[in-house]
Design an enzyme around this catalytic site. Structure first.
Site, PDB file in Angstrom:
ATOM      1  CG  ASP A  40       7.137   0.351  -3.471  1.00 49.48           C
ATOM      2  OD1 ASP A  40       8.157  -0.612  -3.446  1.00 49.48           O
ATOM      3  OD2 ASP A  40       6.825   1.272  -2.667  1.00 49.48           O
ATOM      4  CE  LYS A  62       6.573  -3.547   0.839  1.00 48.06           C
ATOM      5  NZ  LYS A  62       6.429  -4.222   2.083  1.00 48.06           N
ATOM      6  CG  MET A 171      -3.500   1.142   0.012  1.00 48.43           C
ATOM      7  SD  MET A 171      -1.997   0.696   1.178  1.00 48.43           S
ATOM      8  CE  MET A 171      -2.022   2.414   2.136  1.00 48.43           C
TER       9      MET A 171
END
Length: 529
Positions: A40, A62, A171
């Site tokens: 990723d 990603k 996130m």
């Protein structure tokens, strides 16, 4: 080392918070034996150097808000390579089952009858607060904590979350205003401490601490991704428990005056994406220096180093070392291959007892020290011209051994030594050639014009970069057009000469012709641009 079965198998591996030091031993061993690596965007670039040279590396992106391979395509890649009998490492940041979206991949593997194994990693949810000196539990301040993703803040139960003592939010950088709004709206005091830890556990780590009521003022206009957010009273312990700041600069960088005067938190290269061209398998120390100064680094190997087509000339020279007055070494590669053959012939450094050694610069001198030898002469300026101009004795009648790259190089050096009366014996010690392709991350960055700077440390890296890049261009474009907005940075005059020949320009040239000098030149450029 972990045993790799003959049949195909997929290992879903947690990469931890970034630094290779925080990999599990099993994860490291699996990387070292991988045939295919699927990784990723948030996986640290240094981990990509842990795989074998012939490992197929597939960057599937990603990362939120940026182009990436679809999950369906990733599933197909894993199945395809496993069914081909390959040992596949699916490398995910942190732990594969903590917001790692592994369920779909596991289902696809099981449906296709593919063997797989889960390898845990240290989640950034646990590591980032620790690096910042923030305990997630405390007998008084935090008897529990919750880990959540703010990727879709609208689906979270903010009323329930607001009642918990400590929150760890992944996130959430792009949604910080919404996070603050929801927590305050559902009962958290605007005085509640909050910490944002960006690039945790790496030289780029940054920490912002504030309160819910003023954190937005402190971070307006700043990039907060990738980051871990901690909300709760335990954040207040940060100033008491955080380790003392450690200067991330290595000893060689610290000796450069401008870099030495920069504080550990000073990052003049922040926001710059730098493409570093280098040799396959070469140390990433230079990249690490740039990262410490705030840059995002993409490495692009543009040189493959190997043995010459024949050892005959070098072996013959080594057999008659006592006949030479001087040995001239102009690269670390030349040093390594010279001493490899010396040892292969049953000799050691004592065979050089009557031979003086000249090197072209400090880096080469340091490489020589690895063999417990001191150079007899290092020119004041780290270029071949300076070696000739400042040579410590008359060369007339002297016999000089010069192990070099097989494809030629340093013609000026050989010519000037000969003009001064020396008898120069050139022998091929190693060979350099162009890699077959460009790493996917580098190719994507170049084609999408995301690169701000490209660094070159030799003429060969310039030539092979041009050759590799020319392959990926359409018929209606050329390399110079592709790089028109990119800063071209060179380590010295000879490299700059090649840059001018192929690109038509050089924007930054090191005053001291070393990687330290190139780093300093980039810092000066960044400050003044």
């Amino acid at each position: 080392m972990t045993k790799i079965e003959e049949k195909g198998k997929v290992y879903l591996v947690g990469a931890g918070p970034g630094d290779v030091a925080y990999l599990t031993v099993k994860a490291y061993n699996l990387l070292a034996a991988a045939q295919v690596l699927v990784y990723d965007a948030l996986v640290d670039a240094q981990l990509l150097q842990c795989v074998p040279p012939d490992c197929l590396k597939l960057d599937v992106g990603k990362r939120g808000g940026q182009p990436s391979t679809t999950q369906t395509e990733i599933n197909k890649l894993l199945v395809k390579h496993c069914q081909q009998g390959k040992q596949v490492v699916r490398l995910k940041s942190g732990d594969p089952l903590i917001f790692g979206r592994c369920t779909s991949e596991i289902e696809a593997l099981k449906a296709s009858g593919c063997d797989f194994e889960l390898i845990p990693g240290i989640s950034s949810a646990l590591a980032a607060p620790l690096f910042a000196g923030i305990p997630l539990t405390d007998p008084v301040l935090s008897r529990c904590f919750a880990v959540l993703t703010a990727h879709e803040p609208e689906v979270l139960d903010w009323e329930a979350l607001s009642r918990l003592e400590t929150l760890v939010i992944l996130m959430g950088g792009q949604h910080l205003p919404e996070i603050v709004h929801q927590l305050v709206q559902h009962g958290r005091s605007h005085l509640t401490p909050i910490a944002i830890i960006r690039w945790a556990g790496t030289p780029r780590q940054q920490i912002w601490t504030a309160q819910l009521g003023n954190i937005l003022e402190q971070t307006t206009g700043l990039s907060l991704s990738p980051a871990v957010i901690v909300v709760g009273e335990v954040v207040g312990l940060h100033k008491y428990l955080q380790p003392e700041k450690i200067d991330c600069q290595d000893s060689t960088t610290a000796q450069t005056p401008m870099l030495k005067n920069l504080s550990a938190s000073s990052q003049p290269l922040t926001g710059k994406i730098i493409l570093v061209t280098r040799s396959v398998g070469q140390s990433s120390t230079f990249s690490d220096r740039l990262i410490t100064l705030g840059a995002t680094v993409i490495e692009m190997p543009t040189l493959e180093i190997g043995p010459p087509s024949s050892w005959e000339a070098l072996d013959d020279a080594i057999a008659h070392l006592s006949q030479f007055d001087w040995l001239i070494l102009t690269s670390s590669n030349g040093i390594d291959y010279f001493f490899e053959r010396l040892i292969a012939q049953g000799k050691d450094t004592r065979a050089l007892a009557g031979v003086k050694i000249a090197v072209v610069g400090e880096k080469t001198a340091n490489s020589l020290k690895q063999y417990s030898l001191q150079a007899d002469f290092i020119p004041p300026n780290f270029v071949a011209d300076s070696l000739i101009e400042n040579f410590p004795e008359e060369l007339n009648g002297k016999k000089v051994l010069f192990p070099r790259v097989e494809s030629g190089g340093r013609e000026v050096l050989v010519k000037e030594l000969t003009l001064k009366g020396a008898k120069v014996i050139e022998v091929a010690a190693y060979q350099s050639c162009c890699p077959s392709d460009i790493p996917p991350a580098a190719e994507l960055a170049i084609q999408n014009r995301k690169v701000n700077v490209i660094t070159f440390a030799s003429s060969k890296t310039v030539q092979f970069f041009y050759q590799l890049t020319d392959k990926i261009l359409s018929q209606n474009s050329n390399v110079s057009q592709l790089l028109e907005s990119v800063c071209i940075a060179s380590i010295g005059p000879q490299t700059s000469k090649t840059c001018h020949a192929l690109f038509g320009r050089v924007d930054v040239e090191a005053q001291e012709y070393t990687l330290d000098g190139l780093t300093q030149a980039l810092v000066t450029w960044a400050i003044n641009s």
